[in-house]
Design a protein around this motif. Structure first.
Motif, PDB file in Angstrom:
ATOM      1  N   ASP A   1      -8.989  -7.016  -9.679  1.00  0.00           N
ATOM      2  CA  ASP A   1     -10.244  -6.315  -9.929  1.00  0.00           C
ATOM      3  C   ASP A   1      -9.950  -4.881 -10.379  1.00  0.00           C
ATOM      4  O   ASP A   1      -9.838  -3.959  -9.568  1.00  0.00           O
ATOM      5  CB  ASP A   1     -11.097  -6.326  -8.655  1.00  0.00           C
ATOM      6  N   LYS A   2      -9.849  -4.699 -11.693  1.00  0.00           N
ATOM      7  CA  LYS A   2      -9.478  -3.389 -12.230  1.00  0.00           C
ATOM      8  C   LYS A   2     -10.545  -2.332 -11.970  1.00  0.00           C
ATOM      9  O   LYS A   2     -10.225  -1.161 -11.766  1.00  0.00           O
ATOM     10  CB  LYS A   2      -9.204  -3.494 -13.725  1.00  0.00           C
ATOM     11  N   GLU A   3     -11.813  -2.729 -12.009  1.00  0.00           N
ATOM     12  CA  GLU A   3     -12.870  -1.744 -11.800  1.00  0.00           C
ATOM     13  C   GLU A   3     -12.767  -1.105 -10.421  1.00  0.00           C
ATOM     14  O   GLU A   3     -12.890   0.121 -10.271  1.00  0.00           O
ATOM     15  CB  GLU A   3     -14.246  -2.382 -11.975  1.00  0.00           C
TER      16      GLU A   3
ATOM     17  N   ASN B   1      -9.805   1.208 -10.295  1.00  0.00           N
ATOM     18  CA  ASN B   1     -10.080   2.465 -10.997  1.00  0.00           C
ATOM     19  C   ASN B   1     -10.992   3.374 -10.186  1.00  0.00           C
ATOM     20  O   ASN B   1     -10.881   4.605 -10.261  1.00  0.00           O
ATOM     21  CB  ASN B   1     -10.688   2.182 -12.367  1.00  0.00           C
TER      22      ASN B   1
ATOM     23  N   GLU C   1       0.301   1.364 -10.394  1.00  0.00           N
ATOM     24  CA  GLU C   1       0.704   0.645 -11.609  1.00  0.00           C
ATOM     25  C   GLU C   1       1.870  -0.289 -11.315  1.00  0.00           C
ATOM     26  O   GLU C   1       1.920  -1.422 -11.813  1.00  0.00           O
ATOM     27  CB  GLU C   1       1.076   1.640 -12.712  1.00  0.00           C
TER      28      GLU C   1
ATOM     29  N   TRP D   1       0.486  -3.215  -9.244  1.00  0.00           N
ATOM     30  CA  TRP D   1      -0.310  -4.104 -10.104  1.00  0.00           C
ATOM     31  C   TRP D   1       0.620  -4.986 -10.936  1.00  0.00           C
ATOM     32  O   TRP D   1       0.411  -6.200 -11.044  1.00  0.00           O
ATOM     33  CB  TRP D   1      -1.218  -3.284 -11.004  1.00  0.00           C
TER      34      TRP D   1
END
Length: 210
Positions: free
Chosen positions: A146-148, A151, A165, A168
């Motif tokens: 879930d990148k959102e 972020n 990073e 991930w």
């Protein structure tokens, strides 16, 4: 640690490009060495092949050492990243109490009903300074891809960007090496050794072969 284990660790950590860089960086040197052996007028064909096999095995020892060293360092960094970004390392308080709080926070995240609920948990945790809960949501977000949500965390904790990073990449990189790695490795097997298996090359250096 052998080459296969090291390559697996590095690939799963999203560092396969570094494996390829190491291998490709040795191509010119190995090609020159094979040519030098091939051009030696004092060696017959059998001796040339045997000499190249011995050289190749030495190159593989060097590759194993480089990849094992890199994999060992990557493993240490990965553990440190996870402890710092997902866990309770560097947080003030009693370690045992923090560990219990982190476990409870993870249970709370797991029990939330939807992605939006988890994001709301993160927003409230960041506003209130509940770092333990924020990290629990973040770990879920990385594992879920879930990148959102990731972020949202980074907007409040930009100092964790580099570590996040890496985490991930470790979670979402391919779990098997690519053809590029295999091709770069085969490029070290030149001269009269092309197309031979590692077992066949090893056999060329055994006393019984001579």
């Amino acid at each position: 640690m052998d080459r296969e284990q090291a390559t697996k660790i590095l690939t799963e950590a999203g560092r396969e490009h570094e494996v390829v860089e190491i291998l490709e960086g040795m191509h010119d040197r190995t090609s020159a060495a094979y040519k030098s052996i091939e051009d030696d007028p004092d060696l017959n064909d059998e001796a040339k092949q045997r000499r190249q096999a011995t050289y190749y095995l030495g190159v593989m020892d060097e590759v194993n050492e480089k990849l094992s060293d890199l994999a060992s360092r990557v493993t240490v960094v990965d553990h440190d990243d996870a402890s710092t970004i997902f866990g309770v390392k560097d947080l003030d308080g009693d370690p045992a109490s923090l560990a219990i709080s982190r476990r409870d926070a993870g249970d709370r995240v797991d029990a939330s009903d939807s992605v939006e609920d988890k994001r709301n948990l993160l927003d409230r945790a960041l506003r209130s300074g509940d770092e333990v809960l924020a990290r629990a949501v973040l770990e879920w977000a990385v594992q879920a891809g879930d990148k959102e949500t990731v972020n949202r965390y980074l907007s409040a904790r930009p100092e964790h960007q580099a570590g996040l990073e890496r985490l991930w990449a470790a979670e979402h990189s391919p779990r098997r090496g690519s053809m590029r790695t295999a091709f770069a490795l085969s490029g070290l097997r030149g001269g009269r050794l092309s197309g031979m298996t590692s077992y066949q090359i090893q056999a060329l250096t055994e006393p019984a072969y001579r």
